[in-house]
Scaffold this motif. Structure first.
Motif, PDB file in Angstrom:
ATOM      1  N   PHE A  38       0.842  -1.197   0.000  1.00 35.31           N
ATOM      2  CA  PHE A  38       0.000   0.000   0.000  1.00 35.31           C
ATOM      3  C   PHE A  38       0.878   1.249   0.000  1.00 35.31           C
ATOM      4  N   ALA A  39       0.443   2.259  -0.729  1.00 34.35           N
ATOM      5  CA  ALA A  39       1.159   3.534  -0.759  1.00 34.35           C
ATOM      6  C   ALA A  39       0.143   4.666  -0.810  1.00 34.35           C
ATOM      7  N   GLY A  40       0.589   5.849  -0.392  1.00 37.98           N
ATOM      8  CA  GLY A  40      -0.273   7.020  -0.471  1.00 37.98           C
ATOM      9  C   GLY A  40      -0.762   7.484   0.878  1.00 37.98           C
ATOM     10  N   ASP A  41      -1.893   8.146   0.868  1.00 37.65           N
ATOM     11  CA  ASP A  41      -2.478   8.696   2.092  1.00 37.65           C
ATOM     12  C   ASP A  41      -3.329   7.609   2.749  1.00 37.65           C
ATOM     13  N   ILE A  42      -2.660   6.664   3.394  1.00 38.85           N
ATOM     14  CA  ILE A  42      -3.329   5.474   3.919  1.00 38.85           C
ATOM     15  C   ILE A  42      -4.084   5.813   5.194  1.00 38.85           C
ATOM     16  N   ARG A  43      -5.340   5.401   5.238  1.00 35.08           N
ATOM     17  CA  ARG A  43      -6.155   5.562   6.445  1.00 35.08           C
ATOM     18  C   ARG A  43      -6.064   4.271   7.237  1.00 35.08           C
ATOM     19  N   TRP A  44      -5.551   4.336   8.444  1.00 37.58           N
ATOM     20  CA  TRP A  44      -5.414   3.130   9.254  1.00 37.58           C
ATOM     21  C   TRP A  44      -6.771   2.693   9.790  1.00 37.58           C
ATOM     22  N   ASP A  45      -7.024   1.398   9.739  1.00 36.05           N
ATOM     23  CA  ASP A  45      -8.199   0.839  10.395  1.00 36.05           C
ATOM     24  C   ASP A  45      -7.957   0.911  11.898  1.00 36.05           C
ATOM     25  N   ALA A  46      -8.891   1.489  12.631  1.00 40.81           N
ATOM     26  CA  ALA A  46      -8.699   1.722  14.066  1.00 40.81           C
ATOM     27  C   ALA A  46      -8.565   0.442  14.866  1.00 40.81           C
ATOM     28  N   THR A  47      -8.942  -0.708  14.294  1.00 41.40           N
ATOM     29  CA  THR A  47      -8.848  -1.960  15.041  1.00 41.40           C
ATOM     30  C   THR A  47      -7.484  -2.610  14.899  1.00 41.40           C
ATOM     31  N   LEU A  48      -6.606  -2.048  14.055  1.00 40.31           N
ATOM     32  CA  LEU A  48      -5.302  -2.650  13.844  1.00 40.31           C
ATOM     33  C   LEU A  48      -4.293  -2.018  14.782  1.00 40.31           C
ATOM     34  N   ALA A  49      -3.697  -2.860  15.643  1.00 44.85           N
ATOM     35  CA  ALA A  49      -2.914  -2.345  16.757  1.00 44.85           C
ATOM     36  C   ALA A  49      -1.663  -1.610  16.327  1.00 44.85           C
ATOM     37  N   SER A  50      -1.019  -2.053  15.261  1.00 43.07           N
ATOM     38  CA  SER A  50       0.231  -1.409  14.884  1.00 43.07           C
ATOM     39  C   SER A  50       0.009   0.025  14.455  1.00 43.07           C
TER      40      SER A  50
END
Length: 336
Positions: A76-88
């Motif tokens: 993945f590249a770009g303005d990535i929106r993190w899923d809030a359930t992913l701890a990292s």
């Protein structure tokens, strides 16, 4: 091979970044070009995973099915929106506990996410390890402002999914095809239950019943995707050790309690893997050991890839053998 937790993490990335948006679909490599044209420009309407299979739905009723296999990965590249359930992405981390099946509310305090040294919990590149590229830290941007957009494809990119600001490149999958809803149903119907796709009493009973009627050894049954979805070599070895179960035990010799215990441990470990991005299987670690385990896979597992090393519990050397064409790690004393 990427295991079930990775595929669910990838699916959540697509849900957060692509669902509800028009997506340009292409095949820089060329092998997927005809299928890509069927969904190019369509709005992605759903992202769904069962075991190691991922399905992306588009507004015209077609689905992109991807199985990463041994060597596949998404970058993945770009303005990535993190899923809030992913701890990292948000710093939440859980610690495994063999005696429970629910992540504890109170976990080891962390000032910031602990990133795996090999990129296992990277949200920029998820899937098989990439030896020819450097994975970026979670806190860094995959795309610097000075670089052109979209980024140039790197290597043999089978499929590229692109929006105005997010790019996902697929390399090395076993399967990458566009299919209709009926075909999606056929594929899913052949798969065993997946706790992350709905952990129900019926799912648990289906697993228990299937395992206990089979003469096949349990080490092979856990890897059979028609019996249970998502388990690969790492989780197989670790689950059998955690259950102190000889991998050569026929399924039909397992007690109901043991079979149910395997299912519930898979529920627990899969949830932890999805949230942290790491196949964390060690129990009851103090803060220092916990941080080390989150940073390095060598400190994270009981038996996997520890052949010839002393068992962490009894000191007996861990055995490596080949079973069904895959490597099997186990302790001949703890799992006698």
């Amino acid at each position: 091979m990427p295991e079930g937790h990775s595929v669910h993490r990838i699916t959540r990335q697509f849900a957060a970044n692509f669902v509800g948006r028009a997506v340009s679909v292409s095949s820089p490599q060329g092998r997927f070009a005809s299928d890509a044209a069927l969904i190019d420009g369509q709005v992605m309407t759903d992202a769904h995973a069962v075991g190691k299979q991922m399905f992306l739905e588009f507004a015209n009723g077609l689905w992109l099915r991807v199985h990463l296999g041994m060597y596949g990965a998404w970058d993945f590249a770009g303005d990535i929106r993190w899923d809030a359930t992913l701890a990292s992405a948000n710093g939440r981390m859980g610690q495994t506990n063999q005696r429970g099946t629910v992540l504890p509310e109170s976990t080891t305090p962390l000032d910031a996410p602990i990133l795996d040294s090999a990129g296992e919990n990277s949200l920029h590149s998820i899937g098989a390890p990439r030896r020819t590229r450097v994975r970026m830290a979670e806190s860094e941007k995959a795309q610097s402002p000075s670089e052109s957009w979209p980024p140039e494809p790197v290597g043999q990119v089978r499929a590229r999914l692109l929006t105005d600001d997010v790019c996902a490149d697929l390399r090395g999958p076993t399967a990458c095809e566009v299919i209709d809803a009926a075909r999606v149903a056929e594929v899913i119907d052949r798969l065993g239950p997946d706790p992350a796709d709905g952990d129900t009493p019926d799912d648990e009973q289906r697993f228990v019943t299937t395992v206990r009627k089979k003469p096949t050894v349990i080490a092979l049954l856990l890897m059979d995707q028609t019996v249970v979805s998502g388990i690969g070599n790492v989780y197989r070895a670790e689950m059998l050790y955690r259950a102190r179960l000889n991998p050569h035990t026929p399924g039909r010799q397992l007690t109901e309690e043991t079979a149910r215990g395997l299912w519930r441990d898979w529920v627990h470990l899969l949830r932890l893997g999805i949230e942290t991005g790491q196949m964390m299987t060690m129990d009851d670690l103090d803060a220092e050991a916990y941080r080390a385990a989150m940073a390095n896979r060598a400190d994270r597992h009981w038996v996997y890839k520890r052949e010839g090393l002393p068992c962490r519990t009894c000191g007996t050397h861990i055995v490596l053998e080949e079973l069904g064409g895959r490597k099997l790690y186990w302790c001949p004393r703890c799992q006698a």
